[in-house]
Design a protein around this motif. Structure first.
Motif, PDB file in Angstrom:
ATOM      1  N   TYR A  86       0.828  -1.203   0.000  1.00 49.26           N
ATOM      2  CA  TYR A  86       0.000   0.000   0.000  1.00 49.26           C
ATOM      3  C   TYR A  86       0.870   1.264   0.000  1.00 49.26           C
ATOM      4  O   TYR A  86       0.589   2.216  -0.732  1.00 49.26           O
ATOM      5  CB  TYR A  86      -0.915   0.008   1.216  1.00 49.26           C
ATOM      6  N   LYS A  87       1.928   1.269   0.827  1.00 50.11           N
ATOM      7  CA  LYS A  87       2.797   2.448   0.904  1.00 50.11           C
ATOM      8  C   LYS A  87       3.478   2.721  -0.438  1.00 50.11           C
ATOM      9  O   LYS A  87       3.595   3.879  -0.870  1.00 50.11           O
ATOM     10  CB  LYS A  87       3.841   2.256   2.005  1.00 50.11           C
ATOM     11  N   LYS A  88       3.911   1.652  -1.103  1.00 48.00           N
ATOM     12  CA  LYS A  88       4.559   1.828  -2.414  1.00 48.00           C
ATOM     13  C   LYS A  88       3.559   2.374  -3.437  1.00 48.00           C
ATOM     14  O   LYS A  88       3.900   3.254  -4.239  1.00 48.00           O
ATOM     15  CB  LYS A  88       5.129   0.501  -2.890  1.00 48.00           C
ATOM     16  N   ALA A  89       2.328   1.847  -3.405  1.00 48.12           N
ATOM     17  CA  ALA A  89       1.311   2.321  -4.346  1.00 48.12           C
ATOM     18  C   ALA A  89       0.960   3.779  -4.077  1.00 48.12           C
ATOM     19  O   ALA A  89       0.796   4.573  -5.008  1.00 48.12           O
ATOM     20  CB  ALA A  89       0.064   1.445  -4.246  1.00 48.12           C
ATOM     21  N   ALA A  90       0.848   4.156  -2.786  1.00 53.40           N
ATOM     22  CA  ALA A  90       0.533   5.541  -2.434  1.00 53.40           C
ATOM     23  C   ALA A  90       1.665   6.474  -2.861  1.00 53.40           C
ATOM     24  O   ALA A  90       1.420   7.568  -3.387  1.00 53.40           O
ATOM     25  CB  ALA A  90       0.286   5.651  -0.932  1.00 53.40           C
ATOM     26  N   ALA A  91       2.915   6.044  -2.639  1.00 56.56           N
ATOM     27  CA  ALA A  91       4.062   6.868  -3.043  1.00 56.56           C
ATOM     28  C   ALA A  91       4.104   7.040  -4.557  1.00 56.56           C
ATOM     29  O   ALA A  91       4.432   8.121  -5.066  1.00 56.56           O
ATOM     30  CB  ALA A  91       5.355   6.231  -2.546  1.00 56.56           C
ATOM     31  N   ALA A  92       3.758   5.979  -5.278  1.00 53.42           N
ATOM     32  CA  ALA A  92       3.752   6.059  -6.739  1.00 53.42           C
ATOM     33  C   ALA A  92       2.692   7.038  -7.230  1.00 53.42           C
ATOM     34  O   ALA A  92       2.918   7.796  -8.187  1.00 53.42           O
ATOM     35  CB  ALA A  92       3.509   4.669  -7.328  1.00 53.42           C
ATOM     36  N   ARG A  93       1.535   7.058  -6.575  1.00 54.24           N
ATOM     37  CA  ARG A  93       0.468   7.989  -6.977  1.00 54.24           C
ATOM     38  C   ARG A  93       0.878   9.435  -6.711  1.00 54.24           C
ATOM     39  O   ARG A  93       0.618  10.329  -7.522  1.00 54.24           O
ATOM     40  CB  ARG A  93      -0.825   7.645  -6.246  1.00 54.24           C
TER      41      ARG A  93
END
Length: 275
Positions: A86-93
């Motif tokens: 989730y953290k990686k996906a949020a950072a990517a967004r």
């Protein structure tokens, strides 16, 4: 089609599903999302859509939808792996937002590039930097803006996904949401079978509002008031009919015949002899 059980009723999180329910099955519900100034809602609300309990029950009874409870899966403690994902996906967004803002800033700069270059040259000339002013090019300005761009994550838009962004499991919910034998459900079901658009009528002191077409395009034509018996007090009758006149709608009373349980609909119009 799947509905998600929340607050004792069905919710629609998928836009395509909702549009099918609205266009094909005349189910309206109510937008309960926030922070949207465009689209299907004029009140600033957005997806998801909360259905009334009788709308949910009707869709289940007609075999159009099934109701799922996702509480068990969505409320369990996340694993370290899922948190990291989730953290990686949020950072990517957020990174994508920064890139989009950088590109927009460069496009806006290019629109006024000649004036910006001339302004910077004039500033350098005032500082007696003649050589730097003469060598300054549009490319230099764009590269400088690109290098100096900083995206403050505090200004990032927080994405509220319409559907849950990760895989999860739902359990089929088979308990009754709304009493199918009640007068309210039966009236709603009959009007729905006639192809009408029907919504809750609380705002007009009624049980239902009936529209000749999609409520986005039409005003309600009738207010439906449910009666336990065909008997109504004169003052209450006057109040209900006068209200319908004030909002330019026909007033319909619906009640059940004691003998055969048939629903009777009776329209009452206000008559003004002076006209």
């Amino acid at each position: 089609m799947y509905l998600t059980l929340l607050n004792g009723t069905g919710y629609v999180f998928n836009v395509e599903d909702y549009m099918e329910l609205r266009r094909k099955y005349h189910i309206i519900g109510a937008f309960v999302g926030t922070a949207n100034s465009k689209g299907w809602s004029s009140s600033g609300t957005a997806m998801p859509v909360a259905l009334t309990k009788w709308e949910t029950q009707l869709l289940i009874d007609e075999g159009i939808c099934v109701l799922l409870s996702k509480a068990k899966d969505l409320t369990k403690e996340p694993t370290p792996e899922s948190l990291e994902t989730y953290k990686k996906a949020a950072a990517a967004r957020i990174h994508a937002q920064g890139n989009a803002l950088r590109a927009e800033k460069l496009r806006e700069t290019e629109r006024h590039l000649d004036k910006i270059v001339q302004g910077k040259r004039n500033k350098l000339l005032k500082q007696n930097k003649t050589q730097e002013a003469a060598s300054l090019t549009a490319k230099d300005v764009l590269e400088e803006i690109d290098r100096s761009f900083v995206f403050d994550t505090q200004n990032a838009l927080v994405e509220l996904p319409c559907e849950h962004p990760t895989k999860h499991i739902g359990q089929l919910y088979t308990e009754t949401i709304f009493d199918s034998s009640s007068l309210k459900y039966r009236v709603f079901h009959e009007l729905w079978q006639l192809g009408k658009f029907v919504t809750a009528g609380d705002a007009f002191g009624a049980d239902f509002l009936v529209y000749p077409g999609d409520p986005m395009l039409y005003h309600a034509s009738h207010i439906i008031i449910l009666q336990a018996t065909p008997v109504i007090a004169p003052l209450e009758l006057i109040a209900k009919v006068r209200l319908s006149v004030n909002v330019n709608k026909s007033c319909v009373f619906a009640y059940e015949q004691a003998e055969n349980k048939k629903i009777i609909y009776q329209t009452v119009a206000w008559c003004n002899p002076s006209k």
